[in-house]
Design a protein around this motif. Structure first.
Motif, PDB file in Angstrom:
ATOM      1  N   PHE A 189       0.853  -1.189   0.000  1.00  0.00           N
ATOM      2  CA  PHE A 189       0.000   0.000   0.000  1.00  0.00           C
ATOM      3  C   PHE A 189       0.889   1.240   0.000  1.00  0.00           C
ATOM      4  N   ASP A 190       0.873   1.958  -1.099  1.00  0.00           N
ATOM      5  CA  ASP A 190       1.777   3.091  -1.297  1.00  0.00           C
ATOM      6  C   ASP A 190       1.552   4.187  -0.244  1.00  0.00           C
ATOM      7  N   GLU A 191       0.278   4.319   0.194  1.00  0.00           N
ATOM      8  CA  GLU A 191      -0.064   5.367   1.154  1.00  0.00           C
ATOM      9  C   GLU A 191       0.408   5.027   2.570  1.00  0.00           C
ATOM     10  N   MET A 192       0.899   3.805   2.776  1.00  0.00           N
ATOM     11  CA  MET A 192       1.393   3.380   4.100  1.00  0.00           C
ATOM     12  C   MET A 192       2.860   2.981   4.022  1.00  0.00           C
ATOM     13  N   VAL A 211       3.692   6.708 -11.663  1.00  0.00           N
ATOM     14  CA  VAL A 211       3.685   8.165 -11.843  1.00  0.00           C
ATOM     15  C   VAL A 211       4.581   8.828 -10.789  1.00  0.00           C
ATOM     16  N   ASN A 212       4.508   8.323  -9.570  1.00  0.00           N
ATOM     17  CA  ASN A 212       5.098   8.989  -8.395  1.00  0.00           C
ATOM     18  C   ASN A 212       6.315   8.236  -7.850  1.00  0.00           C
ATOM     19  N   GLY A 213       7.025   7.553  -8.733  1.00  0.00           N
ATOM     20  CA  GLY A 213       8.120   6.690  -8.291  1.00  0.00           C
ATOM     21  C   GLY A 213       9.259   7.421  -7.606  1.00  0.00           C
ATOM     22  N   VAL A 214       9.490   8.658  -8.014  1.00  0.00           N
ATOM     23  CA  VAL A 214      10.620   9.400  -7.433  1.00  0.00           C
ATOM     24  C   VAL A 214      10.346   9.701  -5.954  1.00  0.00           C
ATOM     25  N   ARG A 215       9.107  10.127  -5.664  1.00  0.00           N
ATOM     26  CA  ARG A 215       8.765  10.387  -4.258  1.00  0.00           C
ATOM     27  C   ARG A 215       8.776   9.086  -3.442  1.00  0.00           C
ATOM     28  N   ALA A 216       8.331   8.009  -4.069  1.00  0.00           N
ATOM     29  CA  ALA A 216       8.309   6.727  -3.350  1.00  0.00           C
ATOM     30  C   ALA A 216       9.723   6.360  -2.905  1.00  0.00           C
ATOM     31  N   ARG A 217      10.675   6.546  -3.776  1.00  0.00           N
ATOM     32  CA  ARG A 217      12.073   6.248  -3.438  1.00  0.00           C
ATOM     33  C   ARG A 217      12.563   7.146  -2.300  1.00  0.00           C
ATOM     34  N   GLN A 218      12.154   8.413  -2.340  1.00  0.00           N
ATOM     35  CA  GLN A 218      12.578   9.333  -1.266  1.00  0.00           C
ATOM     36  C   GLN A 218      12.053   8.873   0.089  1.00  0.00           C
ATOM     37  N   VAL A 237       2.728  14.628   0.936  1.00  0.00           N
ATOM     38  CA  VAL A 237       2.454  15.079  -0.447  1.00  0.00           C
ATOM     39  C   VAL A 237       1.964  13.893  -1.277  1.00  0.00           C
ATOM     40  N   THR A 238       2.651  12.757  -1.105  1.00  0.00           N
ATOM     41  CA  THR A 238       2.279  11.532  -1.819  1.00  0.00           C
ATOM     42  C   THR A 238       0.833  11.148  -1.529  1.00  0.00           C
ATOM     43  N   ASN A 239       0.436  11.248  -0.265  1.00  0.00           N
ATOM     44  CA  ASN A 239      -0.920  10.837   0.085  1.00  0.00           C
ATOM     45  C   ASN A 239      -1.968  11.846  -0.369  1.00  0.00           C
ATOM     46  N   ASP A 240      -1.596  13.133  -0.469  1.00  0.00           N
ATOM     47  CA  ASP A 240      -2.503  14.094  -1.113  1.00  0.00           C
ATOM     48  C   ASP A 240      -2.749  13.650  -2.557  1.00  0.00           C
ATOM     49  N   PHE A 241      -1.660  13.292  -3.227  1.00  0.00           N
ATOM     50  CA  PHE A 241      -1.746  12.819  -4.618  1.00  0.00           C
ATOM     51  C   PHE A 241      -2.610  11.548  -4.690  1.00  0.00           C
ATOM     52  N   ILE A 242      -2.308  10.563  -3.845  1.00  0.00           N
ATOM     53  CA  ILE A 242      -3.030   9.285  -3.894  1.00  0.00           C
ATOM     54  C   ILE A 242      -4.521   9.492  -3.590  1.00  0.00           C
ATOM     55  N   THR A 243      -4.820  10.356  -2.622  1.00  0.00           N
ATOM     56  CA  THR A 243      -6.225  10.628  -2.288  1.00  0.00           C
ATOM     57  C   THR A 243      -6.963  11.198  -3.500  1.00  0.00           C
ATOM     58  N   ASP A 244      -6.327  12.151  -4.182  1.00  0.00           N
ATOM     59  CA  ASP A 244      -6.948  12.731  -5.387  1.00  0.00           C
ATOM     60  C   ASP A 244      -7.123  11.663  -6.471  1.00  0.00           C
ATOM     61  N   VAL A 245      -6.111  10.805  -6.627  1.00  0.00           N
ATOM     62  CA  VAL A 245      -6.165   9.762  -7.664  1.00  0.00           C
ATOM     63  C   VAL A 245      -7.287   8.762  -7.357  1.00  0.00           C
ATOM     64  N   LEU A 246      -7.362   8.310  -6.117  1.00  0.00           N
ATOM     65  CA  LEU A 246      -8.383   7.315  -5.754  1.00  0.00           C
ATOM     66  C   LEU A 246      -9.788   7.870  -5.950  1.00  0.00           C
ATOM     67  N   LYS A 247      -9.954   9.166  -5.654  1.00  0.00           N
ATOM     68  CA  LYS A 247     -11.261   9.793  -5.802  1.00  0.00           C
ATOM     69  C   LYS A 247     -11.688   9.835  -7.269  1.00  0.00           C
ATOM     70  N   TYR A 287      -2.291  15.772 -12.255  1.00  0.00           N
ATOM     71  CA  TYR A 287      -0.897  15.615 -12.697  1.00  0.00           C
ATOM     72  C   TYR A 287      -0.129  16.932 -12.537  1.00  0.00           C
ATOM     73  N   HIS A 288      -0.734  18.011 -13.011  1.00  0.00           N
ATOM     74  CA  HIS A 288       0.012  19.279 -12.996  1.00  0.00           C
ATOM     75  C   HIS A 288       0.105  19.896 -11.602  1.00  0.00           C
TER      76      HIS A 288
END
Ligand code: NAY
Length: 291
Positions: A189-192, A211-218, A237-247, A287-288
């Motif tokens: 689970f990317d968000e955890m 899409v978000n692989g660079v942040r995942a590595r960080q 930031v990642t979870n803001d992104f994931i929340t928007d994506v899941l919605k 994305y933007h």
């Protein structure tokens, strides 16, 4: 078998609008993951690959295209699990012959299989191939739970070398880490990812890493260095992104984001729906906002 670790994207599949595989798109997805996300490997044929909606030949085609594009630049895991165990056995041989570094199989789902049946399924798939097996544990979609004692029974077969742990049960994750320090443990689970990394996973396999692989590595690197504050900032930031994506619809939104990045990520396969104009517009905004 070499122990796998690091950041793996659960590879998306690019489909044409009529549901056929878009080979050029699949190649571009592989390249983007290698060149831009800089992943350590790819998990091919998972949930994110829309695998359970595909036929055997289509699964073979995807395994072939991905290996041909990635060559030996990164590690490759082939998810071969299926309710049709003959198909799983066949695909296990097929992917091993192609040079995949590991196999993985989802726990058999839909019917209420006993643990003895689940264990037999794994032993059967891995029996006649010279390869290792990562158990794909995703109880929220399969309804299949595995206890620590049962993981121990699976690992009695030394070709079963790890687990992709797609669950939010951190107690079980910690028990797993303590009980099986040598097994490859991947967070699903990317968000955890931050708490999972603190608990000692060897890596993570995720859909959003496409899409978000660079942040995942960080997140992974910071957490392993004990820089928890820094890791948490990136996780937020990642979870803001994931929340928007899941919605907005997970796989479709990731694909539209990738199109914004210049990757021919295509469409989803029916029964997954087509993109509405509103969904496309939202995905582009997402994305933007983050990239
Ligand atoms: C798979 O096989 O593709 C995975 O399970 C990868 C893990 C993902 N799980 C699913 C069901 O898509 O990356 C996660 C997940 O999409 C992400 O954490 C958002 O919830």
């Amino acid at each position: 078998y070499p122990k796998l670790q690091g950041i793996y994207s659960a590879l998306l599949t690019s489909f044409n609008h009529d549901g056929t595989i878009n080979e050029k798109g699949v190649r571009e997805l592989v390249r983007y993951n290698i060149d831009v996300n800089k992943v350590d490997g790819l998990y091919v044929g998972g949930s994110t690959g829309e695998n359970f909606m595909l036929g055997t030949q289509e699964k073979e085609e995807i395994f072939k295209i991905v290996k041909d594009e990635a060559k030996d630049q990164i590690k490759l895991i082939a998810q071969v699990g299926s309710l049709n165990i003959k198909e799983s056995v066949h695909l296990a041989k097929f992917a091993t012959d192609l040079g995949y570094d590991s196999l993985s199989a989802v726990t058999p789902f839909y019917y209420k299989f006993s643990f003895a049946e689940v264990k037999d399924y794994y032993n059967t798939i891995i029996e006649n191939v010279d390869n290792q097996m990562i158990v794909y544990f995703i109880p929220f979609l399969t309804g299949v739970n595995i206890s620590i004692e049962q993981f121990g029974e699976l690992f009695a077969n030394e070709k079963i070398t790890g687990c992709k742990f797609t669950a939010g049960d951190f107690y079980l994750l910690e028990r797993f880490r303590k009980a099986f320090p040598d097994k490859a443990l991947f967070a699903g689970f990317d968000e955890m990812m931050l708490p999972a990394t603190v608990l000692g996973v060897d890596g993570a396999i995720g859909s959003t890493f496409n899409v978000n692989g660079v942040r995942a590595r960080q997140i992974f690197d910071f957490a392993r260095e004990g820089k928890i504050k820094e890791a948490l900032d990136v996780q937020h930031v990642t979870n803001d992104f994931i929340t928007d994506v899941l919605k907005n619809g997970l796989y479709g939104t990731l694909k539209i984001c990738l199109q914004e990045a210049g990757v021919d990520a295509g469409y989803c396969r029916k029964p997954m729906g087509d993109y509405s104009d509103e969904m496309i517009e939202n995905a582009k905004k997402i994305y933007h906002k983050y990239f």
